[in-house]
Design an enzyme around this catalytic site. Structure first.
Site, PDB file in Angstrom:
ATOM      1  N   CYS A   1     -69.367 -60.867   8.129  1.00  0.00           N
ATOM      2  CA  CYS A   1     -68.367 -60.261   9.006  1.00  0.00           C
ATOM      3  C   CYS A   1     -67.179 -61.212   9.189  1.00  0.00           C
ATOM      4  O   CYS A   1     -66.493 -61.504   8.216  1.00  0.00           O
ATOM      5  CB  CYS A   1     -68.990 -59.831  10.329  1.00  0.00           C
ATOM      6  SG  CYS A   1     -67.938 -58.673  11.249  1.00  0.00           S
TER       7      CYS A   1
ATOM      8  N   HIS B   1     -72.798 -56.049   8.215  1.00  0.00           N
ATOM      9  CA  HIS B   1     -73.826 -56.871   8.863  1.00  0.00           C
ATOM     10  C   HIS B   1     -75.181 -56.640   8.183  1.00  0.00           C
ATOM     11  O   HIS B   1     -75.856 -55.647   8.477  1.00  0.00           O
ATOM     12  CB  HIS B   1     -73.937 -56.515  10.346  1.00  0.00           C
ATOM     13  CG  HIS B   1     -72.795 -56.990  11.171  1.00  0.00           C
ATOM     14  ND1 HIS B   1     -72.750 -58.247  11.730  1.00  0.00           N
ATOM     15  CD2 HIS B   1     -71.648 -56.378  11.531  1.00  0.00           C
ATOM     16  CE1 HIS B   1     -71.632 -58.394  12.402  1.00  0.00           C
ATOM     17  NE2 HIS B   1     -70.929 -57.273  12.297  1.00  0.00           N
TER      18      HIS B   1
ATOM     19  N   GLU C   1     -77.905 -58.071   8.814  1.00  0.00           N
ATOM     20  CA  GLU C   1     -78.960 -58.126   9.827  1.00  0.00           C
ATOM     21  C   GLU C   1     -79.107 -56.811  10.591  1.00  0.00           C
ATOM     22  O   GLU C   1     -80.106 -56.600  11.286  1.00  0.00           O
ATOM     23  CB  GLU C   1     -78.705 -59.289  10.796  1.00  0.00           C
ATOM     24  CG  GLU C   1     -77.615 -59.078  11.832  1.00  0.00           C
ATOM     25  CD  GLU C   1     -76.205 -59.286  11.305  1.00  0.00           C
ATOM     26  OE1 GLU C   1     -75.276 -59.268  12.138  1.00  0.00           O
ATOM     27  OE2 GLU C   1     -76.025 -59.470  10.079  1.00  0.00           O
TER      28      GLU C   1
END
EC number: 4.3.2.10
Length: 209
Positions: free
Chosen positions: A85, A189, A191
């Site tokens: 990001c 992202h 994650e």
């Protein structure tokens, strides 16, 4: 002996989520750190980032010798690097959020606001969207086609189109990933991208550029 992965802590990332995702993807030696000596000895480096480009750049550069240690380890030592990001955006020459702020200048380009060409297009670009590798993708063994979770109002505009690793579409093309040599940056992202994100992180952990 497990590799040491330095997850850079400079007050500008959801470190807990990223660390957990890296561990779920198979990383054993994750060290959340702002210690330049740890970074210089790391086998891999991950730079997360949420918030504004200016705040993230300021926070990163405020830690003595951290940028120098990252530069030494990545550019001289050849450690594989992943920016996430705003961590990806910081690879650029400059960010144009709240004025012009110098980036790391590891991959030439600038970070500009997402232009709305259609009133129906919402900014920030938030939610799931396609990741489409470019025909000239260099780090194709890490970035594969799929869907990932995005959340950003600014976009990376690369000087050299060959540094663009993948694109997505949000009222027009937006860079989803950049890559050069042993560096990869993703706008999305991993994650938060469930199975796709974990698979990407697992490939990064095995990547030998």
């Amino acid at each position: 002996m497990a590799e040491v992965l330095a997850l850079i802590d400079y007050g500008a990332g959801n470190l807990h989520s990223v660390a957990n995702a890296l561990k779920a993807a198979g990383a054993q030696g994750v060290k959340v750190t702002s210690d330049p000596d740890v970074v210089r000895a790391a086998d891999r480096i991950v730079l997360p980032g949420v918030g504004s480009f200016r705040a993230c750049a300021k926070g990163l550069k405020a830690i003595p010798h951290l940028v120098e240690s990252m530069t030494e380890r990545v550019h001289v030592g050849g450690a594989p690097f992943l920016g996430i990001c705003v961590g990806m955006q910081l690879l650029s020459t400059r960010g144009l959020e709240h004025g012009s702020t110098p980036g790391l200048d590891w991959i030439g380009g600038e970070v500009r606001t997402i232009e709305r060409t259609d009133p129906a297009i919402k900014v920030p670009h938030m939610g799931w969207n396609d990741v489409a590798p470019t025909p000239h993708a260099r780090g194709h063994e890490v970035i594969e086609p799929g869907e990932a979770y995005f959340l950003h109002s600014y976009q990376f505009v690369a000087e050299d189109p060959h540094d663009v690793e993948a694109m997505t579409d949000h009222g027009g093309g937006i860079v989803a990933a950049v890559a050069r040599d042993n560096m990869i940056g993703v706008q999305f992202h991993p994650e938060k991208s469930q199975a796709y994100g974990l698979a990407l992180l697992a490939r990064f952990l095995e990547w030998k550029p």
